[in-house]
Design a protein around this motif. Structure first.
Motif, short mmCIF file in Angstrom:
data_model
loop_
_atom_site.label_atom_id
_atom_site.label_comp_id
_atom_site.label_asym_id
_atom_site.label_seq_id
_atom_site.Cartn_x
_atom_site.Cartn_y
_atom_site.Cartn_z
N GLU A 71 0.82 -1.07 0.07
CA GLU A 71 0.10 -0.04 -0.04
C GLU A 71 0.92 1.13 0.06
O GLU A 71 1.78 1.47 1.00
N LYS A 76 2.71 -4.70 3.60
CA LYS A 76 1.85 -5.08 4.85
C LYS A 76 1.65 -6.63 4.91
O LYS A 76 1.46 -7.28 3.96
N ASP A 83 -3.86 -6.98 9.27
CA ASP A 83 -2.92 -6.28 9.11
C ASP A 83 -1.93 -6.54 10.45
O ASP A 83 -2.20 -5.85 11.66
N THR A 85 1.75 -6.22 10.68
CA THR A 85 2.97 -5.63 10.45
C THR A 85 3.67 -4.96 11.68
O THR A 85 4.83 -5.45 11.96
#
Length: 222
Positions: A71, A76, A83, A85
């Motif tokens: 993104e 990600k 998500d 991350t």
């Protein structure tokens, strides 16, 4: 035909940082395999599974779907659509990933996804066994390493910068233990591929390492 660059090496050698910079420079897709294993480890921790519980890990693997998307140029990592991350770079998750990545069921699931990505795009992939097992036909293979002392100090500085408590001696000991596990695991142990170029970053800046590897890539492409 997709171009594949494989970067292997021990924990803390700077593989991810270097691979990201190279991908940006070359216009390739960066595939962070370590983050994928960390996401799987994160899932096991969420489920309260102990790293020694092989039966539970084997049973849980199918319940975890790990994917990567970009993104605005940022990677990600998604675990079952969420998500995760931001939660993958803790010491707890790192140690869990090192321990659980030895399980065949974990490796088979993630390697299949990694190979699929590499067939469809020009990629730079970093990990422990990319050039030896995941992408054995990669056109460029790099083995990036640094001394235990250098890697421990880098990690220490990183944690201190984040305002976290850090013990340099403990970090160095953890790195030594992780190196031993990675190099002596039964399945796909960490080693330098026969056709990989060794790059020791102990006394090099990030920019110098990137420049050296770009030179290797251009030489191979020529």
């Amino acid at each position: 035909m997709a171009i594949n660059i494989a970067i292997d090496g021990p924990a803390g050698a700077g593989k991810s940082t270097i691979a990201k910079m190279l991908a940006k420079e070359l216009g390739y897709v960066y595939v962070d395999t370590g983050a994928m294993y960390r996401a799987m480890a994160y899932y096991f921790l969420q489920q309260g599974i102990a790293k020694e519980d092989a039966a539970a890990i084997n049973a849980a693997v199918d319940g975890a779907d790990v994917t990567i998307r970009y993104e605005d140029g940022a990677q990600k990592v998604l675990l079952n659509g969420e998500d995760v991350t931001g939660g993958l770079r803790t010491e707890q998750v790192g140690n869990m990933a090192s321990s659980t990545s030895v399980y065949p069921a974990v490796r088979v699931k993630l390697v299949t996804l990694q190979q699929k990505l590499a067939k469809t795009a020009d990629v730079i992939m970093d990990g422990r066994d990319i050039g030896t097992c995941v992408l054995p036909d990669a056109q460029v293979k790099i083995y990036l390493t640094a001394s235990v002392e250098t890697r421990a100090k880098r990690r220490y500085d990183e944690l201190v910068e984040k305002g976290e408590h850090a013990d340099l001696a403990k970090i160095a000991e953890d790195i030594k233990e992780r190196d031993y596990r990675d190099m002596h695991r039964e399945m796909s142990p960490l080693r330098q591929a026969d056709d990989a170029v060794l790059v020791d970053s102990s006394d090099m800046s990030i920019e110098q390492v990137v420049s050296a590897i770009l030179g290797i890539v251009k030489e191979k492409q020529a």
